[in-house]
Write an enzyme that holds these catalytic residues in place. Structure first.
Site, PDB file in Angstrom:
ATOM      1  N   CYS A 176       1.678  -2.803 -18.204  1.00 28.67           N
ATOM      2  CA  CYS A 176       0.688  -3.300 -19.388  1.00 28.67           C
ATOM      3  C   CYS A 176       1.604  -4.733 -19.742  1.00 28.67           C
ATOM      4  O   CYS A 176       2.921  -5.055 -19.755  1.00 28.67           O
ATOM      5  CB  CYS A 176       0.883  -2.586 -20.799  1.00 28.67           C
ATOM      6  N   ASP A 200       0.955  -1.274   0.056  1.00 27.93           N
ATOM      7  CA  ASP A 200       0.019   0.135  -0.035  1.00 27.93           C
ATOM      8  C   ASP A 200       0.702   1.713  -0.036  1.00 27.93           C
ATOM      9  O   ASP A 200       0.323   2.296  -0.152  1.00 27.93           O
ATOM     10  CB  ASP A 200      -1.064  -0.084   1.298  1.00 27.93           C
ATOM     11  N   CYS A 231      -1.794   0.471 -25.877  1.00 28.08           N
ATOM     12  CA  CYS A 231      -1.767  -0.663 -27.063  1.00 28.08           C
ATOM     13  C   CYS A 231      -2.654  -1.641 -27.095  1.00 28.08           C
ATOM     14  O   CYS A 231      -2.583  -2.559 -27.899  1.00 28.08           O
ATOM     15  CB  CYS A 231      -0.174  -1.193 -26.619  1.00 28.08           C
ATOM     16  N   HIS A 234       6.707  -7.961  -1.167  1.00 28.54           N
ATOM     17  CA  HIS A 234       5.513  -8.299  -2.313  1.00 28.54           C
ATOM     18  C   HIS A 234       5.416  -7.248  -3.507  1.00 28.54           C
ATOM     19  O   HIS A 234       4.003  -7.369  -3.839  1.00 28.54           O
ATOM     20  CB  HIS A 234       4.395  -8.951  -1.365  1.00 28.54           C
ATOM     21  N   CYS A 271      -3.880  -0.538 -21.614  1.00 27.81           N
ATOM     22  CA  CYS A 271      -3.029   0.320 -22.170  1.00 27.81           C
ATOM     23  C   CYS A 271      -3.414   0.813 -23.466  1.00 27.81           C
ATOM     24  O   CYS A 271      -4.128   0.095 -23.965  1.00 27.81           O
ATOM     25  CB  CYS A 271      -1.633  -0.271 -22.091  1.00 27.81           C
ATOM     26  N   THR A 322       1.715  -9.100  11.304  1.00 24.55           N
ATOM     27  CA  THR A 322       1.966 -10.305  10.347  1.00 24.55           C
ATOM     28  C   THR A 322       1.553 -11.499  10.829  1.00 24.55           C
ATOM     29  O   THR A 322       1.684 -11.772  12.031  1.00 24.55           O
ATOM     30  CB  THR A 322       3.088 -10.364   9.624  1.00 24.55           C
TER      31      THR A 322
HETATM   32  P1  NAD Z   1      -2.278 -11.472   7.181  1.00 28.90           P
HETATM   33  O1  NAD Z   1      -3.551 -10.594   6.618  1.00 28.90           O
HETATM   34  O2  NAD Z   1      -1.964 -12.743   6.860  1.00 28.90           O
HETATM   35  O3  NAD Z   1      -2.361 -11.131   8.846  1.00 28.90           O
HETATM   36  C1  NAD Z   1      -2.713  -9.852   9.249  1.00 28.90           C
HETATM   37  C2  NAD Z   1      -2.250  -9.931  10.778  1.00 28.90           C
HETATM   38  O4  NAD Z   1      -2.456  -8.795  11.480  1.00 28.90           O
HETATM   39  C3  NAD Z   1      -2.982 -11.139  11.724  1.00 28.90           C
HETATM   40  O5  NAD Z   1      -1.951 -11.666  12.516  1.00 28.90           O
HETATM   41  C4  NAD Z   1      -3.936  -9.959  12.488  1.00 28.90           C
HETATM   42  O6  NAD Z   1      -3.878 -10.597  13.990  1.00 28.90           O
HETATM   43  C5  NAD Z   1      -3.061  -8.728  12.753  1.00 28.90           C
HETATM   44  N1  NAD Z   1      -3.744  -7.697  12.979  1.00 28.90           N
HETATM   45  C6  NAD Z   1      -4.748  -7.214  12.543  1.00 28.90           C
HETATM   46  N2  NAD Z   1      -5.213  -5.966  12.874  1.00 28.90           N
HETATM   47  C7  NAD Z   1      -4.046  -5.560  13.457  1.00 28.90           C
HETATM   48  C8  NAD Z   1      -3.855  -4.490  14.239  1.00 28.90           C
HETATM   49  N3  NAD Z   1      -4.613  -3.085  14.314  1.00 28.90           N
HETATM   50  N4  NAD Z   1      -2.687  -4.359  14.974  1.00 28.90           N
HETATM   51  C9  NAD Z   1      -1.837  -5.369  14.989  1.00 28.90           C
HETATM   52  N5  NAD Z   1      -1.971  -6.567  14.415  1.00 28.90           N
HETATM   53  C10 NAD Z   1      -3.030  -6.629  13.615  1.00 28.90           C
HETATM   54  O7  NAD Z   1      -1.188 -10.439   6.797  1.00 28.90           O
HETATM   55  P2  NAD Z   1       0.177 -10.736   6.403  1.00 28.90           P
HETATM   56  O8  NAD Z   1       0.769 -11.593   7.299  1.00 28.90           O
HETATM   57  O9  NAD Z   1       0.847  -9.365   5.955  1.00 28.90           O
HETATM   58  O10 NAD Z   1       0.034 -11.626   5.112  1.00 28.90           O
HETATM   59  C11 NAD Z   1      -0.739 -11.363   3.918  1.00 28.90           C
HETATM   60  C12 NAD Z   1      -0.151 -10.717   2.604  1.00 28.90           C
HETATM   61  O11 NAD Z   1      -1.252 -10.093   1.997  1.00 28.90           O
HETATM   62  C13 NAD Z   1       1.118 -10.192   2.613  1.00 28.90           C
HETATM   63  O12 NAD Z   1       1.685 -10.862   1.680  1.00 28.90           O
HETATM   64  C14 NAD Z   1       0.629  -8.957   1.600  1.00 28.90           C
HETATM   65  O13 NAD Z   1       1.237  -8.799   0.909  1.00 28.90           O
HETATM   66  C15 NAD Z   1      -0.887  -9.097   1.596  1.00 28.90           C
HETATM   67  N6  NAD Z   1      -1.738  -7.619   2.046  1.00 28.90           N
HETATM   68  C16 NAD Z   1      -1.405  -6.527   1.944  1.00 28.90           C
HETATM   69  C17 NAD Z   1      -2.130  -5.561   2.366  1.00 28.90           C
HETATM   70  C18 NAD Z   1      -1.666  -4.051   2.213  1.00 28.90           C
HETATM   71  O14 NAD Z   1      -0.780  -3.800   1.607  1.00 28.90           O
HETATM   72  N7  NAD Z   1      -2.190  -3.128   3.237  1.00 28.90           N
HETATM   73  C19 NAD Z   1      -3.420  -5.801   2.557  1.00 28.90           C
HETATM   74  C20 NAD Z   1      -4.041  -7.287   2.731  1.00 28.90           C
HETATM   75  C21 NAD Z   1      -2.944  -8.227   2.476  1.00 28.90           C
HETATM   76 ZN    ZN Z   2       0.839  -1.497 -23.656  1.00 28.19          ZN
END
Ligand code: NAD
Ligand code: ZN
Length: 239
Positions: free
Chosen positions: A117, A94, A140, A109, A138, A178
């Site tokens: 594209c 994000d 193209c 990630h 895109c 995570t």
């Molecule tokens: P996950 O969704 O598997 O787990 C989220 C974790 O965050 C859980 O363990 C939960 O208990 C904890 N959590 C929830 N709210 C919280 C808070 N307010 N404070 C602290 N902890 C909190 O997430 P992950 O382990 O990052 O793996 C998911 C994959 O999903 C990643 O590879 C990522 O690329 C992708 N993802 C990214 C986003 C983003 O960019 N914001 C959003 C969703 C998923």
């Molecule tokens: Zn293109």
């Protein structure tokens, strides 16, 4: 933490929940609505990009376009300014750590800020993509794919190397929001631990790391926990 010279943070979707971005797993997670293999696997995207755009990517775009850093992101930016935090390794796509002001962020990630594209490789900022027509194309005629890593895709070597380097040289690793379920990101704290760093986990729930890897577990919302920690640090540093 105050005497540390090299803190590294590993962050996951949980740190962005307080910015209004739902996580994948856990309560309110996207996987309660969608089957990951049907929408977030690279094979699913290649087979039917329109379907994945329509159900998952379009919604992600609207949410991420409007999201802003919360107190947890800002707290990590402050730790960098204080000279304590060196690198963030994030699984998030994000861009909120950079928006908060952190300068050394490994986007393990990839990121959602750009689209590429699939025909001519032209890049376009996600915020400028028109989702009036799905899938967006895109000039193209090729379909845009977000620059993030889908399930089933390899993590680029340079991200792996930079993360391993940061993890093996830090003295404290903060593991924030995570579920530690997605490999190889989930093994980064193990690298830190083997290099004798202290691992501090901040999460609402216990994870596979909690039993043997984490030295300290702070249960709570990332924003609240980091605010308390930083107040404490500033007090100790007489700031
Ligand atoms: P996950 O969704 O598997 O787990 C989220 C974790 O965050 C859980 O363990 C939960 O208990 C904890 N959590 C929830 N709210 C919280 C808070 N307010 N404070 C602290 N902890 C909190 O997430 P992950 O382990 O990052 O793996 C998911 C994959 O999903 C990643 O590879 C990522 O690329 C992708 N993802 C990214 C986003 C983003 O960019 N914001 C959003 C969703 C998923
Ligand atoms: Zn293109």
């Amino acid at each position: 933490m105050v005497s540390s010279k090299n803190i590294v943070a590993l962050t996951g979707a949980g740190i962005s929940v307080e910015s209004g971005i739902p996580p994948f797993r856990g309560k309110g997670g996207l996987w309660e609505k969608f089957d990951p293999m049907e929408y977030a696997h690279i094979d699913a995207f290649m087979k039917n990009p329109a379907k994945v755009w329509d159900v998952l990517i379009k919604e992600m775009k609207v949410i991420i376009d409007n999201a802003r850093p919360n107190t947890a992101h800002k707290g990590l930016a402050k730790l960098e300014k204080l000279g304590l935090l060196k690198t963030i390794i994030t699984q998030n796509v994000d861009g909120l750590h950079q928006m908060a002001g952190n300068t050394d962020v490994v986007e393990f990630h990839g990121n959602f800020a750009w689209q590429r594209c699939m025909e001519c490789n032209n890049k376009c900022e996600t915020i400028k993509i028109d989702i009036g027509k799905i899938p967006p194309r895109c000039e193209c005629g090729g379909i845009y794919k977000p620059e993030c890593i889908f399930f089933g895709e390899m993590i680029p070597q340079q991200y792996l190397r930079r993360s391993e380097m940061a993890a093996s040289t830090c003295d404290i690793m903060l593991v924030i929001g995570t579920s530690a379920n997605v490999q190889p990101a989930a093994s980064i704290p193990l690298i830190a631990k083997q290099a004798r760093a202290k691992v501090i986990e901040i999460n609402l729930e216990r994870t596979p790391l909690s039993k043997e890897i984490s030295d300290y577990i702070i249960m709570g919302k990332a924003g609240e926990v980091l605010t308390t920690l930083i107040n404490e640090i500033e007090h100790l540093l007489n700031l």
